[in-house]
Motif scaffolding. Structure first.
Motif, PDB file in Angstrom:
ATOM      1  N   LEU A 163       0.832  -1.208   0.000  1.00  0.00           N
ATOM      2  CA  LEU A 163       0.000   0.000   0.000  1.00  0.00           C
ATOM      3  C   LEU A 163       0.862   1.252   0.000  1.00  0.00           C
ATOM      4  CD1 LEU A 163      -2.683   1.476   0.203  1.00  0.00           C
ATOM      5  CD2 LEU A 163      -2.661   1.056   2.678  1.00  0.00           C
ATOM      6  N   LEU A 164       1.891   1.284   0.852  1.00  0.00           N
ATOM      7  CA  LEU A 164       2.762   2.451   0.919  1.00  0.00           C
ATOM      8  C   LEU A 164       3.491   2.666  -0.404  1.00  0.00           C
ATOM      9  CD1 LEU A 164       3.932   4.725   2.650  1.00  0.00           C
ATOM     10  CD2 LEU A 164       5.726   3.142   3.378  1.00  0.00           C
ATOM     11  N   ALA A 165       3.986   1.583  -1.006  1.00  0.00           N
ATOM     12  CA  ALA A 165       4.698   1.700  -2.281  1.00  0.00           C
ATOM     13  C   ALA A 165       3.770   2.228  -3.370  1.00  0.00           C
ATOM     14  CB  ALA A 165       5.275   0.344  -2.680  1.00  0.00           C
ATOM     15  N   TYR A 166       2.540   1.760  -3.378  1.00  0.00           N
ATOM     16  CA  TYR A 166       1.582   2.230  -4.392  1.00  0.00           C
ATOM     17  C   TYR A 166       1.290   3.714  -4.224  1.00  0.00           C
ATOM     18  CZ  TYR A 166      -2.546   2.487  -7.327  1.00  0.00           C
ATOM     19  OH  TYR A 166      -3.450   2.856  -8.302  1.00  0.00           O
ATOM     20  N   LEU A 167       1.068   4.145  -2.981  1.00  0.00           N
ATOM     21  CA  LEU A 167       0.791   5.558  -2.740  1.00  0.00           C
ATOM     22  C   LEU A 167       2.008   6.423  -3.042  1.00  0.00           C
ATOM     23  CD1 LEU A 167      -1.293   5.258   0.558  1.00  0.00           C
ATOM     24  CD2 LEU A 167      -2.139   5.788  -1.742  1.00  0.00           C
ATOM     25  N   ALA A 168       3.222   5.904  -2.743  1.00  0.00           N
ATOM     26  CA  ALA A 168       4.438   6.655  -3.043  1.00  0.00           C
ATOM     27  C   ALA A 168       4.627   6.801  -4.544  1.00  0.00           C
ATOM     28  CB  ALA A 168       5.652   5.966  -2.423  1.00  0.00           C
ATOM     29  N   SER A 182      -8.474  -2.462  -6.280  1.00  0.00           N
ATOM     30  CA  SER A 182      -8.280  -3.140  -7.558  1.00  0.00           C
ATOM     31  C   SER A 182      -6.810  -3.374  -7.880  1.00  0.00           C
ATOM     32  CB  SER A 182      -8.934  -2.317  -8.678  1.00  0.00           C
ATOM     33  OG  SER A 182      -8.713  -2.910  -9.940  1.00  0.00           O
ATOM     34  N   GLU A 183      -5.945  -2.376  -7.596  1.00  0.00           N
ATOM     35  CA  GLU A 183      -4.561  -2.448  -8.053  1.00  0.00           C
ATOM     36  C   GLU A 183      -3.579  -2.937  -6.986  1.00  0.00           C
ATOM     37  OE1 GLU A 183      -3.225   0.896 -10.302  1.00  0.00           O
ATOM     38  OE2 GLU A 183      -5.195   1.262 -11.166  1.00  0.00           O
ATOM     39  N   VAL A 184      -3.920  -2.813  -5.718  1.00  0.00           N
ATOM     40  CA  VAL A 184      -3.037  -3.306  -4.649  1.00  0.00           C
ATOM     41  C   VAL A 184      -3.545  -4.648  -4.137  1.00  0.00           C
ATOM     42  CG1 VAL A 184      -2.068  -2.843  -2.365  1.00  0.00           C
ATOM     43  CG2 VAL A 184      -2.368  -0.967  -4.003  1.00  0.00           C
ATOM     44  N   TRP A 185      -4.830  -4.702  -3.793  1.00  0.00           N
ATOM     45  CA  TRP A 185      -5.405  -5.958  -3.288  1.00  0.00           C
ATOM     46  C   TRP A 185      -5.798  -6.898  -4.434  1.00  0.00           C
ATOM     47  CZ3 TRP A 185      -4.952  -2.236   0.251  1.00  0.00           C
ATOM     48  CH2 TRP A 185      -4.870  -2.595   1.604  1.00  0.00           C
ATOM     49  N   ARG A 186      -6.008  -6.342  -5.618  1.00  0.00           N
ATOM     50  CA  ARG A 186      -6.528  -7.095  -6.766  1.00  0.00           C
ATOM     51  C   ARG A 186      -7.879  -7.719  -6.433  1.00  0.00           C
ATOM     52  NH1 ARG A 186      -2.141  -8.008 -10.342  1.00  0.00           N
ATOM     53  NH2 ARG A 186      -0.730  -6.254  -9.991  1.00  0.00           N
ATOM     54  N   ILE A 222     -13.392  11.191  -1.818  1.00  0.00           N
ATOM     55  CA  ILE A 222     -12.625  10.970  -3.052  1.00  0.00           C
ATOM     56  C   ILE A 222     -11.630   9.833  -2.880  1.00  0.00           C
ATOM     57  CG2 ILE A 222     -11.107  11.998  -4.778  1.00  0.00           C
ATOM     58  CD1 ILE A 222     -12.280  14.704  -4.085  1.00  0.00           C
ATOM     59  N   GLY A 223     -10.717   9.978  -1.912  1.00  0.00           N
ATOM     60  CA  GLY A 223      -9.735   8.918  -1.733  1.00  0.00           C
ATOM     61  C   GLY A 223      -8.604   9.318  -0.811  1.00  0.00           C
ATOM     62  N   ILE A 224      -7.408   8.836  -1.105  1.00  0.00           N
ATOM     63  CA  ILE A 224      -6.240   8.996  -0.230  1.00  0.00           C
ATOM     64  C   ILE A 224      -5.098   9.584  -1.041  1.00  0.00           C
ATOM     65  CG2 ILE A 224      -4.605   7.764   1.256  1.00  0.00           C
ATOM     66  CD1 ILE A 224      -7.055   5.549   1.058  1.00  0.00           C
ATOM     67  N   LYS A 225      -4.307  10.411  -0.375  1.00  0.00           N
ATOM     68  CA  LYS A 225      -3.159  11.025  -1.040  1.00  0.00           C
ATOM     69  C   LYS A 225      -1.938  10.973  -0.127  1.00  0.00           C
ATOM     70  CE  LYS A 225      -3.179  15.526  -1.585  1.00  0.00           C
ATOM     71  NZ  LYS A 225      -3.438  16.893  -2.145  1.00  0.00           N
ATOM     72  N   LEU A 226      -0.812  10.549  -0.674  1.00  0.00           N
ATOM     73  CA  LEU A 226       0.474  10.620   0.021  1.00  0.00           C
ATOM     74  C   LEU A 226       1.151  11.898  -0.445  1.00  0.00           C
ATOM     75  CD1 LEU A 226       2.548   9.065   1.868  1.00  0.00           C
ATOM     76  CD2 LEU A 226       3.579   8.255  -0.240  1.00  0.00           C
ATOM     77  N   VAL A 227       1.323  12.849   0.465  1.00  0.00           N
ATOM     78  CA  VAL A 227       1.798  14.171   0.057  1.00  0.00           C
ATOM     79  C   VAL A 227       3.314  14.280   0.279  1.00  0.00           C
ATOM     80  CG1 VAL A 227      -0.438  15.226   0.583  1.00  0.00           C
ATOM     81  CG2 VAL A 227       1.386  15.242   2.298  1.00  0.00           C
ATOM     82  N   SER A 228       3.968  15.046  -0.605  1.00  0.00           N
ATOM     83  CA  SER A 228       5.411  15.197  -0.529  1.00  0.00           C
ATOM     84  C   SER A 228       5.836  16.412   0.267  1.00  0.00           C
ATOM     85  CB  SER A 228       5.991  15.293  -1.953  1.00  0.00           C
ATOM     86  OG  SER A 228       5.422  16.387  -2.644  1.00  0.00           O
ATOM     87  N   ALA A 229       4.915  17.329   0.511  1.00  0.00           N
ATOM     88  CA  ALA A 229       5.247  18.542   1.266  1.00  0.00           C
ATOM     89  C   ALA A 229       4.142  18.794   2.272  1.00  0.00           C
ATOM     90  CB  ALA A 229       5.414  19.729   0.337  1.00  0.00           C
ATOM     91  N   PRO A 230       4.497  19.303   3.452  1.00  0.00           N
ATOM     92  CA  PRO A 230       3.481  19.560   4.475  1.00  0.00           C
ATOM     93  C   PRO A 230       2.497  20.619   4.040  1.00  0.00           C
ATOM     94  CG  PRO A 230       5.652  20.315   5.214  1.00  0.00           C
ATOM     95  CD  PRO A 230       5.846  19.633   3.896  1.00  0.00           C
TER      96      PRO A 230
END
Length: 230
Positions: A163-168, A182-186, A222-230
């Motif tokens: 999950l972390l790798a997919y969000l990254a 669909s794409e991580v758990w299939r 909507i969903g989840i976002k892994l952000v690169s800046a605070p």
């Protein structure tokens, strides 16, 4: 070294498997019960499961099918039958490989290594995706399957890492829960709460809370976002 869940109701065989796998530097957990195995699998603990079909509370084939509804963890089935119908049924039900009893400790260790190699290999080596992902102080190495935060390794389960790798890989993009399933758990038809359980665990390991996120932001509706800046 892998985390192996041994599901075997015979205490003599179970002890022998634990000793043999430990001798190959694997970390081994065990249970004699199908429902307990499903709990372990659902919580994302093992890297691979060695599953006997003859269990006292739930048929091994039922465990296999139910596990496939909630997890992609590799499952190696031990069976006493070697006829084509049995093997086809196991593979069609979601087994990654099988062993016919009796089998040696060396054969089991070799099969585990082979299944793990296949399960951890990139789906498309020619796709040109990055193997090392960096998002601020977070580094995810998909080849080594390790993640570090500010130089400190994060101890993640297999599913948490996926999950972390997919969000990254999709940093700063809002990704829907259905897309993640669909794409991580299939498994696009799983309950979306499955993701929330793993997100909660990831947040703890990243040292943040849902109310004060640093990396993992939930965008309501909507969903989840892994952000690169605070």
């Amino acid at each position: 070294m892998a985390s192996v869940l041994v599901v075997e109701d015979d205490p003599v065989i179970r002890t022998a498997l634990i000793e043999a796998l430990s001798a190959h530097d694997h970390t081994v957990r065990s249970t004699a019960y199908g429902f307990e195995a499903l709990r372990e699998i659902t919580e994302g603990g093992p890297d691979i499961v060695v599953l006997d079909l003859g269990l006292p509370d739930l048929g091994g084939l039922d465990v296999l099918r139910m596990a496939r509804g909630v997890s992609r963890v590799p499952i190696l089935v031990a069976t006493a039958r070697d006829d084509d119908a049995e093997i086809i049924r196991l593979l069609n039900s979601g087994a990654d490989d099988y062993l016919v009893k009796p089998y040696s400790a060396g054969q089991l260790a070799a099969r585990i290594a082979a299944v793990l190699r296949r399960s951890q290999a990139p789906a498309d080596p020619a796709a040109g995706r990055r193997d090392v992902l960096r998002v601020a102080d977070l580094t995810v190495d998909r080849t080594a399957r390790t993640a570090h935060l500010a130089g400190t390794e994060l101890l993640l389960t297999r599913r948490e890492f996926d999950l972390l790798a997919y969000l990254a890989e999709h940093a700063d993009q809002v990704v829907s829960r259905k897309r993640i399933l669909s794409e991580v758990w299939r498994q696009p038809y799983l309950e979306e709460q499955t993701i929330d359980v793993h997100l909660s665990a990831l947040r703890r390991k990243l040292g943040e809370r849902a109310s004060r996120p640093r990396y993992l932001h939930t965008v309501r509706g909507i969903g989840i976002k892994l952000v690169s800046a605070p």
